[in-house]
Design an enzyme around this catalytic site. Sequence first.
Site, PDB file in Angstrom:
ATOM      1  N   TYR A   9      44.862  46.407  56.430  1.00 52.69           N
ATOM      2  CA  TYR A   9      44.637  45.232  57.517  1.00 52.69           C
ATOM      3  C   TYR A   9      45.614  45.380  58.517  1.00 52.69           C
ATOM      4  CZ  TYR A   9      40.841  43.519  54.507  1.00 52.69           C
ATOM      5  OH  TYR A   9      39.632  43.348  54.160  1.00 52.69           O
TER       6      TYR A   9
ATOM      7  N   GLU B  89      38.467  48.587  52.131  1.00 55.77           N
ATOM      8  CA  GLU B  89      38.414  47.461  53.139  1.00 55.77           C
ATOM      9  C   GLU B  89      39.127  47.887  54.322  1.00 55.77           C
ATOM     10  OE1 GLU B  89      39.442  43.477  51.438  1.00 55.77           O
ATOM     11  OE2 GLU B  89      38.536  44.201  49.617  1.00 55.77           O
TER      12      GLU B  89
ATOM     13  N   HIS C 207      37.520  41.100  41.174  1.00 53.24           N
ATOM     14  CA  HIS C 207      38.087  40.783  42.690  1.00 53.24           C
ATOM     15  C   HIS C 207      38.411  39.247  42.399  1.00 53.24           C
ATOM     16  CE1 HIS C 207      37.909  41.964  47.014  1.00 53.24           C
ATOM     17  NE2 HIS C 207      38.489  40.810  47.080  1.00 53.24           N
TER      18      HIS C 207
ATOM     19  N   ASN D 122      42.719  49.352  50.676  1.00 49.00           N
ATOM     20  CA  ASN D 122      42.663  48.302  51.621  1.00 49.00           C
ATOM     21  C   ASN D 122      43.686  48.044  52.665  1.00 49.00           C
ATOM     22  OD1 ASN D 122      40.368  47.946  50.128  1.00 49.00           O
ATOM     23  ND2 ASN D 122      40.959  46.148  49.015  1.00 49.00           N
TER      24      ASN D 122
ATOM     25  N   ARG E 252      29.786  48.300  48.802  1.00 46.73           N
ATOM     26  CA  ARG E 252      30.782  47.966  47.773  1.00 46.73           C
ATOM     27  C   ARG E 252      30.690  46.416  47.639  1.00 46.73           C
ATOM     28  NH1 ARG E 252      36.696  46.267  48.522  1.00 46.73           N
ATOM     29  NH2 ARG E 252      37.601  46.509  46.248  1.00 46.73           N
TER      30      ARG E 252
HETATM   31  C1  GBH Z   1      41.687  41.495  51.020  1.00 46.86           C
HETATM   32  O1  GBH Z   1      42.877  41.001  50.832  1.00 46.86           O
HETATM   33  C2  GBH Z   1      40.891  41.144  50.277  1.00 46.86           C
HETATM   34  O2  GBH Z   1      40.264  41.860  49.236  1.00 46.86           O
HETATM   35  C3  GBH Z   1      39.358  40.381  50.695  1.00 46.86           C
HETATM   36  O3  GBH Z   1      38.785  39.766  49.671  1.00 46.86           O
HETATM   37  C4  GBH Z   1      39.919  39.426  51.869  1.00 46.86           C
HETATM   38  O4  GBH Z   1      38.717  38.687  52.378  1.00 46.86           O
HETATM   39  C5  GBH Z   1      40.222  40.278  52.662  1.00 46.86           C
HETATM   40  O5  GBH Z   1      41.359  40.847  52.539  1.00 46.86           O
HETATM   41  C6  GBH Z   1      40.634  39.398  54.266  1.00 46.86           C
HETATM   42  O6  GBH Z   1      41.821  38.678  53.994  1.00 46.86           O
HETATM   43  O7  GBH Z   1      51.198  36.746  53.563  1.00 46.86           O
HETATM   44  O8  GBH Z   1      50.625  36.699  56.092  1.00 46.86           O
HETATM   45  O9  GBH Z   1      52.338  38.117  55.133  1.00 46.86           O
HETATM   46  C7  GBH Z   1      43.868  41.233  51.908  1.00 46.86           C
HETATM   47  C8  GBH Z   1      45.229  41.785  51.437  1.00 46.86           C
HETATM   48  C9  GBH Z   1      47.406  41.707  51.610  1.00 46.86           C
HETATM   49  C10 GBH Z   1      46.246  40.819  53.517  1.00 46.86           C
HETATM   50  C11 GBH Z   1      48.628  40.662  52.028  1.00 46.86           C
HETATM   51  C12 GBH Z   1      47.360  39.806  53.847  1.00 46.86           C
HETATM   52  C13 GBH Z   1      49.832  39.375  53.468  1.00 46.86           C
HETATM   53  C14 GBH Z   1      49.811  38.646  54.810  1.00 46.86           C
HETATM   54  N1  GBH Z   1      46.400  41.066  52.060  1.00 46.86           N
HETATM   55  N2  GBH Z   1      48.706  40.331  53.557  1.00 46.86           N
HETATM   56  S1  GBH Z   1      50.943  37.459  54.887  1.00 46.86           S
END
Ligand code: GBH
Length: 445
Positions: free
Chosen positions: A301, A353, A127, A299, A83
């Site tokens: 995390y 992701e 992106h 995605n 991707r």
């Molecule tokens: C992804 O987004 C991206 O698509 C990618 O480019 C990036 O490198 C990867 O994550 C790693 O960061 O404000 O502390 O409460 C991540 C999506 C959504 C993750 C919001 C963090 C909030 C954290 N993000 N989330 S906070």
Amino acid sequence: EQLPVAELRRRFASDFVWGVATSAFQIEGAARADGKGPSIWDDFCRVPGAIADGGTGDVACDHYHRLESDLDLIADLGVTAYRFSICWPRVQPGGQGAYNERGIEFYERLVDGLLERNIRPYATLYHWDLPAELQRLNGGWLARDTAYRFAEYAEVISRRLGDRVVSIATHNEPWVSAVLGYERGVFAPGVKDRRVAYQASHHLLLSHGLAMQAIRAAGVRADVGIVLNMSPVRPATDSELDAHHARLEDGRLVRWYTDAVFKGQYPTDIVEHLGADAPVVQAGDAGLIAQPCDFVGINYYHPTVSSSSNPASPASSGAAVTDMGWEVAPRSLCDLLLRLKRDYQLPPIYITENGAAYRDQLVDGRIEDEQRRQYIESHLLAVAEAIEHGVDVRGYFVWSLMDNFEWAEGYRKRFGIVHVDYATLRRTLKRSGLWYRSLLKTATV
Ligand code: GBH
């Protein structure tokens, strides 16, 4: 402890898609090569203090100039899919008008190189690297017109690549573009104005709908859809107040996007909550946004914990966290998938992701990142569990193929399963990469 890879692998269908993911700005570099125009991230990196280590995307991983060897690196992992995203100002420097043939040719070489190696290309059109010119002319996503510019770019790319890529996602994480870019101002374009963020999000979603139409009109063979960032939101305590904040945060983060795209309406509680800050929506917009998608990318995390003092914390106190401070909670991924199945009629899902930043240790020339390996393994188990409960997940992409420019954090946070030495730009497979490769190369039956 480590599960035998064959055992983990057996929990997935033989046609499950295994991949790694990257994005253009984070790896390509070559910021001014071959006629590329500047993006809002090129500009944002020059705002003093915007990027933690002062890094820029000028060189990044220099992927643009190392395409062939990076393709070999990807192939060596044994993935069946890759991707990547397309840098809009590389193919259309000003975001409107003339296209840049040399930029388009780079993505043709990438896609052809993947196909030669039997790897399925999954493309994302946006992106976050908007052509800077569109920001300068009319405020980027604050202008409705940007949505129409995006649809035109989407159509041109579809005509050029739509018969060779297997998947086209319009946007990556419109929540991030709107909220981090226009409300909190921590991402490009660095606007800090709650009152306009939802207008930006509406134009992003509208651009998704217009692009869906344009891509289909181009007659592509690829599946078409969108990638959303998601996080299951839970209240910090069982108080009614925290529950209230959790509902609102879930509405802003998840339902705003999933309801718009898959139900054809914005959630009424959030529209009411926004009051005068709710976006201006024209007749017909909702239908445009909610066109049928062939897939949805998720995605994931970390979970989000809500309370009155902090409506969106990425960790509960005392929890194990990654180097980003994000809670490690594989169960939350399974919960999220089950909840989506309950509340929506979704198309097939890809985990587009999932991954973690950790400080890697160099031991005898090897890069030891057992925590990252465990993170990936435990999240794969969570995906397998969701599939066993009937959720239609078709594939999984590790974020990320290699260490790269981690936005406002610069190069200090490393998400790769391949280590990048920024002094020499040498790539070295980490322990997690070796493990992922062994998982992918395990014979099934
Ligand atoms: C992804 O987004 C991206 O698509 C990618 O480019 C990036 O490198 C990867 O994550 C790693 O960061 O404000 O502390 O409460 C991540 C999506 C959504 C993750 C919001 C963090 C909030 C954290 N993000 N989330 S906070």
